[in-house]
Design a protein around this motif. Structure first.
Motif, PDB file in Angstrom:
ATOM      1  N   ILE A  57       0.831  -1.208   0.000  1.00  0.00           N
ATOM      2  CA  ILE A  57       0.000   0.000   0.000  1.00  0.00           C
ATOM      3  C   ILE A  57       0.861   1.252   0.000  1.00  0.00           C
ATOM      4  O   ILE A  57       0.570   2.206  -0.715  1.00  0.00           O
ATOM      5  N   SER A  58       1.940   1.251   0.763  1.00  0.00           N
ATOM      6  CA  SER A  58       2.802   2.433   0.883  1.00  0.00           C
ATOM      7  C   SER A  58       4.089   2.224   0.113  1.00  0.00           C
ATOM      8  O   SER A  58       4.956   1.478   0.544  1.00  0.00           O
ATOM      9  N   MET A  59       4.184   2.883  -1.044  1.00  0.00           N
ATOM     10  CA  MET A  59       5.397   2.812  -1.854  1.00  0.00           C
ATOM     11  C   MET A  59       5.780   4.219  -2.288  1.00  0.00           C
ATOM     12  O   MET A  59       4.915   5.085  -2.400  1.00  0.00           O
ATOM     13  N   GLY A  61       6.754   7.191  -4.878  1.00  0.00           N
ATOM     14  CA  GLY A  61       6.289   7.522  -6.220  1.00  0.00           C
ATOM     15  C   GLY A  61       4.780   7.543  -6.292  1.00  0.00           C
ATOM     16  O   GLY A  61       4.175   8.599  -6.377  1.00  0.00           O
ATOM     17  N   LEU A  62       4.170   6.387  -6.251  1.00  0.00           N
ATOM     18  CA  LEU A  62       2.718   6.231  -6.203  1.00  0.00           C
ATOM     19  C   LEU A  62       2.393   5.216  -5.122  1.00  0.00           C
ATOM     20  O   LEU A  62       3.057   4.186  -5.029  1.00  0.00           O
ATOM     21  N   THR A  63       1.382   5.477  -4.337  1.00  0.00           N
ATOM     22  CA  THR A  63       0.957   4.499  -3.336  1.00  0.00           C
ATOM     23  C   THR A  63       0.131   3.415  -4.023  1.00  0.00           C
ATOM     24  O   THR A  63      -0.318   3.586  -5.163  1.00  0.00           O
ATOM     25  N   GLY A  64      -0.089   2.348  -3.310  1.00  0.00           N
ATOM     26  CA  GLY A  64      -0.934   1.283  -3.836  1.00  0.00           C
ATOM     27  C   GLY A  64      -2.335   1.766  -4.163  1.00  0.00           C
ATOM     28  O   GLY A  64      -2.919   1.374  -5.176  1.00  0.00           O
ATOM     29  N   LEU A  65      -2.881   2.628  -3.325  1.00  0.00           N
ATOM     30  CA  LEU A  65      -4.222   3.151  -3.591  1.00  0.00           C
ATOM     31  C   LEU A  65      -4.240   4.060  -4.815  1.00  0.00           C
ATOM     32  O   LEU A  65      -5.210   4.070  -5.575  1.00  0.00           O
ATOM     33  N   GLU A  66      -3.159   4.801  -5.050  1.00  0.00           N
ATOM     34  CA  GLU A  66      -3.067   5.620  -6.268  1.00  0.00           C
ATOM     35  C   GLU A  66      -2.970   4.725  -7.504  1.00  0.00           C
ATOM     36  O   GLU A  66      -3.577   5.018  -8.541  1.00  0.00           O
ATOM     37  N   ILE A  67      -2.235   3.623  -7.390  1.00  0.00           N
ATOM     38  CA  ILE A  67      -2.152   2.664  -8.496  1.00  0.00           C
ATOM     39  C   ILE A  67      -3.531   2.075  -8.780  1.00  0.00           C
ATOM     40  O   ILE A  67      -3.928   1.934  -9.938  1.00  0.00           O
ATOM     41  N   LEU A  68      -4.272   1.763  -7.738  1.00  0.00           N
ATOM     42  CA  LEU A  68      -5.630   1.250  -7.883  1.00  0.00           C
ATOM     43  C   LEU A  68      -6.500   2.254  -8.634  1.00  0.00           C
ATOM     44  O   LEU A  68      -7.231   1.882  -9.560  1.00  0.00           O
ATOM     45  N   THR A  69      -6.409   3.518  -8.272  1.00  0.00           N
ATOM     46  CA  THR A  69      -7.185   4.562  -8.941  1.00  0.00           C
ATOM     47  C   THR A  69      -6.823   4.659 -10.421  1.00  0.00           C
ATOM     48  O   THR A  69      -7.695   4.736 -11.288  1.00  0.00           O
ATOM     49  N   PHE A  82      -3.525  -6.404  -2.585  1.00  0.00           N
ATOM     50  CA  PHE A  82      -2.627  -5.682  -1.689  1.00  0.00           C
ATOM     51  C   PHE A  82      -2.005  -6.637  -0.681  1.00  0.00           C
ATOM     52  O   PHE A  82      -2.674  -7.512  -0.148  1.00  0.00           O
ATOM     53  N   PHE A  83      -0.711  -6.459  -0.460  1.00  0.00           N
ATOM     54  CA  PHE A  83       0.081  -7.277   0.451  1.00  0.00           C
ATOM     55  C   PHE A  83       0.517  -6.345   1.573  1.00  0.00           C
ATOM     56  O   PHE A  83       1.349  -5.464   1.362  1.00  0.00           O
ATOM     57  N   THR A  84      -0.067  -6.506   2.751  1.00  0.00           N
ATOM     58  CA  THR A  84       0.122  -5.529   3.811  1.00  0.00           C
ATOM     59  C   THR A  84       0.409  -6.191   5.149  1.00  0.00           C
ATOM     60  O   THR A  84       0.038  -7.339   5.377  1.00  0.00           O
ATOM     61  N   ALA A  85       1.072  -5.458   6.015  1.00  0.00           N
ATOM     62  CA  ALA A  85       1.400  -5.958   7.346  1.00  0.00           C
ATOM     63  C   ALA A  85       0.340  -5.601   8.377  1.00  0.00           C
ATOM     64  O   ALA A  85       0.306  -6.177   9.449  1.00  0.00           O
ATOM     65  N   SER A  86      -0.514  -4.671   8.052  1.00  0.00           N
ATOM     66  CA  SER A  86      -1.432  -4.121   9.044  1.00  0.00           C
ATOM     67  C   SER A  86      -2.888  -4.465   8.753  1.00  0.00           C
ATOM     68  O   SER A  86      -3.354  -4.312   7.627  1.00  0.00           O
ATOM     69  N   VAL A  93      -8.154  -0.901   2.534  1.00  0.00           N
ATOM     70  CA  VAL A  93      -8.206  -1.404   1.169  1.00  0.00           C
ATOM     71  C   VAL A  93      -9.540  -2.077   0.879  1.00  0.00           C
ATOM     72  O   VAL A  93     -10.081  -1.953  -0.216  1.00  0.00           O
ATOM     73  N   MET A  94     -10.075  -2.793   1.838  1.00  0.00           N
ATOM     74  CA  MET A  94     -11.361  -3.452   1.635  1.00  0.00           C
ATOM     75  C   MET A  94     -12.439  -2.423   1.305  1.00  0.00           C
ATOM     76  O   MET A  94     -13.377  -2.712   0.571  1.00  0.00           O
ATOM     77  N   ALA A  95     -12.277  -1.216   1.823  1.00  0.00           N
ATOM     78  CA  ALA A  95     -13.230  -0.154   1.544  1.00  0.00           C
ATOM     79  C   ALA A  95     -13.010   0.444   0.153  1.00  0.00           C
ATOM     80  O   ALA A  95     -13.888   1.082  -0.403  1.00  0.00           O
ATOM     81  N   ALA A  96     -11.840   0.239  -0.412  1.00  0.00           N
ATOM     82  CA  ALA A  96     -11.515   0.808  -1.727  1.00  0.00           C
ATOM     83  C   ALA A  96     -12.191  -0.007  -2.822  1.00  0.00           C
ATOM     84  O   ALA A  96     -12.104  -1.229  -2.848  1.00  0.00           O
TER      85      ALA A  96
END
Length: 117
Positions: A57-59, A61-69, A82-86, A93-96
């Motif tokens: 999710i947090s990268m 350049g672009l975040t994972g959510l920005e990539i999704l958009t 999404f591969f996340t620790a939290s 993400v489930m809400a996205a």
């Protein structure tokens, strides 16, 4: 058996290398690109048109959510996971709209691999 193509993106080199090593050893899965930032991830998705992109999710350049958009706006066929620790990130993400799934980084190997097949 059909081979599922994957792009993997994570800001942590050890996670990126480890996940890649695990997945290339699996029958039926083919890693076509590994990326350490969001910009290279979206370019890899556009270039390789993989079946699935597994991303942090947090990268930079672009975040994972920005990539999704972007993927949704460009109507890209790649399914994003999404591969996340939290667990909090998982709920976000489930809400996205548009994410196909969320995998937790502390999940057992078979829990990570099975949904990708």
């Amino acid at each position: 058996m059909r081979c599922t193509s994957l792009v993997i993106a994570d800001r942590h080199p050890v996670v990126l290398q480890g996940l890649t090593s695990v997945l290339v050893a699996q029958n039926g899965l083919k890693v076509v690109a590994c990326c350490s930032d969001g910009l290279s991830c979206i370019e890899a998705i556009r270039s390789f048109v993989p079946d699935i992109a597994i991303l942090d999710i947090s990268m930079p350049g672009l975040t994972g959510l920005e990539i999704l958009t972007i993927a949704n706006s460009e109507r890209l066929s790649t399914r994003l996971v999404f591969f996340t620790a939290s667990v909090q990130d998982r709920e976000l993400v489930m809400a996205a709209v548009g994410a196909c799934g969320v995998l937790l980084k502390d999940a057992a190997l078979d829990i990570v691999v099975q949904p990708l097949r």
